[in-house]
Motif scaffolding. Structure first.
Motif, PDB file in Angstrom:
ATOM      1  N   LYS A  11       0.936  -1.304  -0.005  1.00 24.86           N
ATOM      2  CA  LYS A  11      -0.033   0.133   0.082  1.00 24.86           C
ATOM      3  C   LYS A  11       0.949   1.152   0.034  1.00 24.86           C
ATOM      4  N   ALA A  60      -6.733   9.652  -0.952  1.00 30.76           N
ATOM      5  CA  ALA A  60      -6.668   9.908   0.563  1.00 30.76           C
ATOM      6  C   ALA A  60      -5.418  10.581   0.748  1.00 30.76           C
ATOM      7  N   VAL A 107      -7.174   6.645   9.143  1.00 34.15           N
ATOM      8  CA  VAL A 107      -6.961   5.307   8.867  1.00 34.15           C
ATOM      9  C   VAL A 107      -5.761   4.708   9.116  1.00 34.15           C
ATOM     10  N   LYS A 116      -3.066   1.576   7.854  1.00 35.35           N
ATOM     11  CA  LYS A 116      -3.337   0.301   6.987  1.00 35.35           C
ATOM     12  C   LYS A 116      -1.757  -0.437   7.174  1.00 35.35           C
ATOM     13  N   VAL A 176      -6.710  -2.818   7.730  1.00 31.64           N
ATOM     14  CA  VAL A 176      -6.887  -1.577   7.692  1.00 31.64           C
ATOM     15  C   VAL A 176      -7.829  -1.148   9.000  1.00 31.64           C
ATOM     16  N   ILE A 204      -9.667   1.472  11.350  1.00 33.32           N
ATOM     17  CA  ILE A 204     -10.317   2.798  11.238  1.00 33.32           C
ATOM     18  C   ILE A 204     -10.407   3.289  12.714  1.00 33.32           C
ATOM     19  N   GLU A 225      -3.741   7.283   6.758  1.00 28.18           N
ATOM     20  CA  GLU A 225      -4.314   8.284   5.822  1.00 28.18           C
ATOM     21  C   GLU A 225      -5.536   8.831   6.402  1.00 28.18           C
ATOM     22  N   GLU A 226      -5.947   9.833   5.627  1.00 26.95           N
ATOM     23  CA  GLU A 226      -7.310  10.363   6.018  1.00 26.95           C
ATOM     24  C   GLU A 226      -8.225   9.699   5.631  1.00 26.95           C
ATOM     25  N   PHE A 227      -9.353   9.963   6.418  1.00 25.37           N
ATOM     26  CA  PHE A 227     -10.742   9.037   6.541  1.00 25.37           C
ATOM     27  C   PHE A 227     -11.440   9.832   5.615  1.00 25.37           C
ATOM     28  N   MET A 228     -11.889   9.062   4.676  1.00 27.04           N
ATOM     29  CA  MET A 228     -12.837   9.684   3.535  1.00 27.04           C
ATOM     30  C   MET A 228     -14.545   9.055   3.714  1.00 27.04           C
ATOM     31  N   LYS A 262     -18.378  -5.396   2.851  1.00 27.05           N
ATOM     32  CA  LYS A 262     -17.195  -6.244   3.768  1.00 27.05           C
ATOM     33  C   LYS A 262     -17.716  -6.492   5.196  1.00 27.05           C
ATOM     34  N   MET A 293     -13.815   5.390  -3.793  1.00 25.46           N
ATOM     35  CA  MET A 293     -14.725   6.075  -2.904  1.00 25.46           C
ATOM     36  C   MET A 293     -15.154   7.309  -3.611  1.00 25.46           C
ATOM     37  N   LEU A 298      -9.386   4.224  -3.143  1.00 22.20           N
ATOM     38  CA  LEU A 298      -9.308   3.452  -1.893  1.00 22.20           C
ATOM     39  C   LEU A 298      -7.909   2.689  -1.796  1.00 22.20           C
ATOM     40  N   GLU A 299      -8.075   1.807  -2.558  1.00 24.59           N
ATOM     41  CA  GLU A 299      -7.035   0.504  -2.797  1.00 24.59           C
ATOM     42  C   GLU A 299      -6.942   0.203  -4.441  1.00 24.59           C
TER      43      GLU A 299
HETATM   44  P1  AMP Z   1      -9.100  -1.445   1.780  1.00 22.28           P
HETATM   45  O1  AMP Z   1      -8.612  -2.872   2.092  1.00 22.28           O
HETATM   46  O2  AMP Z   1      -7.708  -0.422   1.693  1.00 22.28           O
HETATM   47  O3  AMP Z   1     -10.163  -1.493   0.674  1.00 22.28           O
HETATM   48  O4  AMP Z   1      -9.706  -1.118   3.222  1.00 22.28           O
HETATM   49  C1  AMP Z   1     -10.804  -2.076   3.505  1.00 22.28           C
HETATM   50  C2  AMP Z   1     -12.083  -1.079   3.877  1.00 22.28           C
HETATM   51  O5  AMP Z   1     -11.659   0.153   4.567  1.00 22.28           O
HETATM   52  C3  AMP Z   1     -12.638  -0.124   2.535  1.00 22.28           C
HETATM   53  O6  AMP Z   1     -13.387  -0.988   1.770  1.00 22.28           O
HETATM   54  C4  AMP Z   1     -13.108   1.038   3.119  1.00 22.28           C
HETATM   55  O7  AMP Z   1     -14.687   0.730   3.581  1.00 22.28           O
HETATM   56  C5  AMP Z   1     -12.388   1.330   4.391  1.00 22.28           C
HETATM   57  N1  AMP Z   1     -11.381   2.310   4.013  1.00 22.28           N
HETATM   58  C6  AMP Z   1     -10.013   2.197   3.802  1.00 22.28           C
HETATM   59  N2  AMP Z   1      -9.326   3.291   3.749  1.00 22.28           N
HETATM   60  C7  AMP Z   1     -10.455   4.400   3.820  1.00 22.28           C
HETATM   61  C8  AMP Z   1     -10.328   5.660   3.950  1.00 22.28           C
HETATM   62  N3  AMP Z   1      -9.228   6.233   3.630  1.00 22.28           N
HETATM   63  N4  AMP Z   1     -11.286   6.407   4.421  1.00 22.28           N
HETATM   64  C9  AMP Z   1     -12.294   5.531   4.939  1.00 22.28           C
HETATM   65  N5  AMP Z   1     -12.613   4.255   4.907  1.00 22.28           N
HETATM   66  C10 AMP Z   1     -11.440   3.469   4.271  1.00 22.28           C
END
Ligand code: AMP
Ligand code: GLY
Length: 424
Positions: free
Chosen positions: A103, A118, A142, A144, A154, A156, A186-189, A215, A274, A283-284
């Protein structure tokens, strides 16, 4: 043509089902596969991380094309092993699968090439991460783990205390193993999440129809994060305007960035997006089909999957366009009660014959196996029930109806998959 598929989940079942539709394909193998995949494929007992054994098998059995379904072998370099032996394989090399495998890498790539995501910082030192957190005024924030962590790396965090505890879990207690040697903060979105999967040949990208995953383990997006409890496709929130924006500022720029870095990406790029008030942001990235996204996207795909994969390998994806049915699909995962923490396995399952001859209904196996001639549960996510419909409402009704067709003692599912479509 002989095809080998590597993996054992619902995604690989959906890939096997798609591959089997190609009239040129007369033999499919799957390593290691599951009970459902054995309807289309001969399952071979080789683990997805046994690269040399997989390549030996492909060579000895004159396999024409190997498709890697899972993330771990891709990130570990299985494609490089196959290519070194002159074997045809679909998936990114190790130096491109890093798009999912790290990441910190993917965040730096987005920053360098101006791809919307983010705001963030990377850390490989827990003290520095804690110092940084203490300067942050905005929560949630957030955390990660950098590497692969079964979608669970991840956190939050709603307060500084939670975030401090999170740094400890990831970097000191190594809750996610070496995946936590480096960490992204990272910033929360906020906004709607959308998954967009695409085929990529190193230069050209062709996106598939959109999907949305659920999820969390429980209704109302409560409970722990899982691999995914259900999906629907298309997403009504993924409008033409959003698509145009993403094609211009996210999809092609990502492919170009990887090429410019000397890491041409061939395979599937999965964009986790997002839809924020400031526009779509990444997001990823994943370097493979989503699971259970594949279970709603592939049943709607009209274009032949083998032809598209071959075009990617040969660098001529620009000659193809992808076509999808003008309908919708919903997948509801039937899990073992207690997933994702603790659950029983080996429970007898009944009702598979209910799907025989039912057009537009699918039972994609994830954690199942044969035991004394009977199909039993063999994992947390057991099967994904997919149904199509003329629109999302109908697909959802059909999918939930079909969840009754499969029985096992500790069956658990969410009841609100696709509920968001009522708000669209
Ligand atoms: P990821 O594995 O990076 O997709 O993260 C798993 C889940 O965490 C995502 O599907 C989002 O619901 C949540 N998430 C990850 N990054 C953020 C972010 N910067 N802001 C808000 N929610 C996030
Ligand atoms: N369903 C999310 C994933 O495959 O990563």
């Amino acid at each position: 043509m002989k095809v080998l598929i590597v993996g054992s989940g619902g995604r690989e079942h959906a890939i096997a089902w798609s591959v089997a539709k190609n009239p040129k394909v007369d033999k499919i193998y799957c390593a290691p596969g599951n009970a459902g995949i054995s309807q289309y494929a001969e399952c071979v007992p080789i683990g997805a991380m046994e690269f040399e054994k997989l390549a030996d098998f492909a060579q000895e059995n004159s396999v024409d094309l190997t498709v890697i379904g899972m993330d771990d072998p891709l990130v570990g370099g299985v494609v490089d092993v196959f290519e070194a032996r002159g074997l045809r394989v679909f998936g990114p090399r190790k130096n491109a699968a890093i798009l999912e495998g790290s990441k910190a890498f993917s965040k730096d790539l987005m920053k360098k090439y101006g791809i919307p995501t983010a705001a963030y910082e990377n850390f490989d030192d827990a003290e520095k991460a804690l110092e940084y957190l203490r300067t942050q005024a905005k929560f949630p924030i957030v955390l990660k783990a950098d590497g692969l962590a079964l979608g669970k790396g991840v956190l939050i965090c709603n307060s500084l205390e939670e975030a401090e505890e999170g740094v400890k879990e990831i970097m000191e207690d190594k809750k996610f193993g070496s995946a936590g040697n480096t960490m992204v903060i990272e910033e929360f979105m906020t906004g709607r999440e959308v998954s967009v999967l695409s085929f990529v040949d190193g230069k050209t990208i062709r996106t598939m129809t959109s999907a949305q995953d659920h999820k969390r383990a429980m209704d109302g997006d409560r409970g722990l994060n899982t691999g995914g409890m259900g999906t629907f496709s298309p997403s009504p929130f993924y409008t033409k305007e959003v698509d145009e924006f993403c094609q211009k500022y996210i999809y092609q720029p990502t492919v170009d960035a990887m090429a410019a870095e000397g890491r041409p990406f061939v395979g599937i790029i999965f964009f986790g997006l997002m839809l924020t008030a400031d526009g779509p942001k990444v997001l990823e990235y994943n370097a493979r089909f989503g699971d259970p996204e594949a279970q709603v996207v592939l049943p709607r795909m009209k274009t032949d999957i083998v032809e598209v994969m071959e075009a990617c390998i040969d660098g001529r994806l620009d000659e193809l366009s992808l076509e999808f049915e003008d309908n919708a699909a919903v997948c509801v995962v039937l899990a073992s009660e207690g997933y994702p923490v603790k659950y029983d396995k080996g429970i007898p399952m009944y009702g598979f014959e209910n799907f025989d001859g039912k057009d537009g209904y699918y039972c994609f196996h994830a954690g199942t196996k044969f035991q004394d001639g009977q199909i039993v549960t063999n994992g947390g996510r057991v099967v994904g029930i997919t149904a199509k419909g003329k629109d999302l409402k109908e697909a959802r009704k059909n999918a939930y109806e079909a969840t009754d067709w499969i029985q096992f003692a500790n069956k658990y599912m969410r009841h609100d998959i696709g509920k968001a479509i009522d708000e669209a």
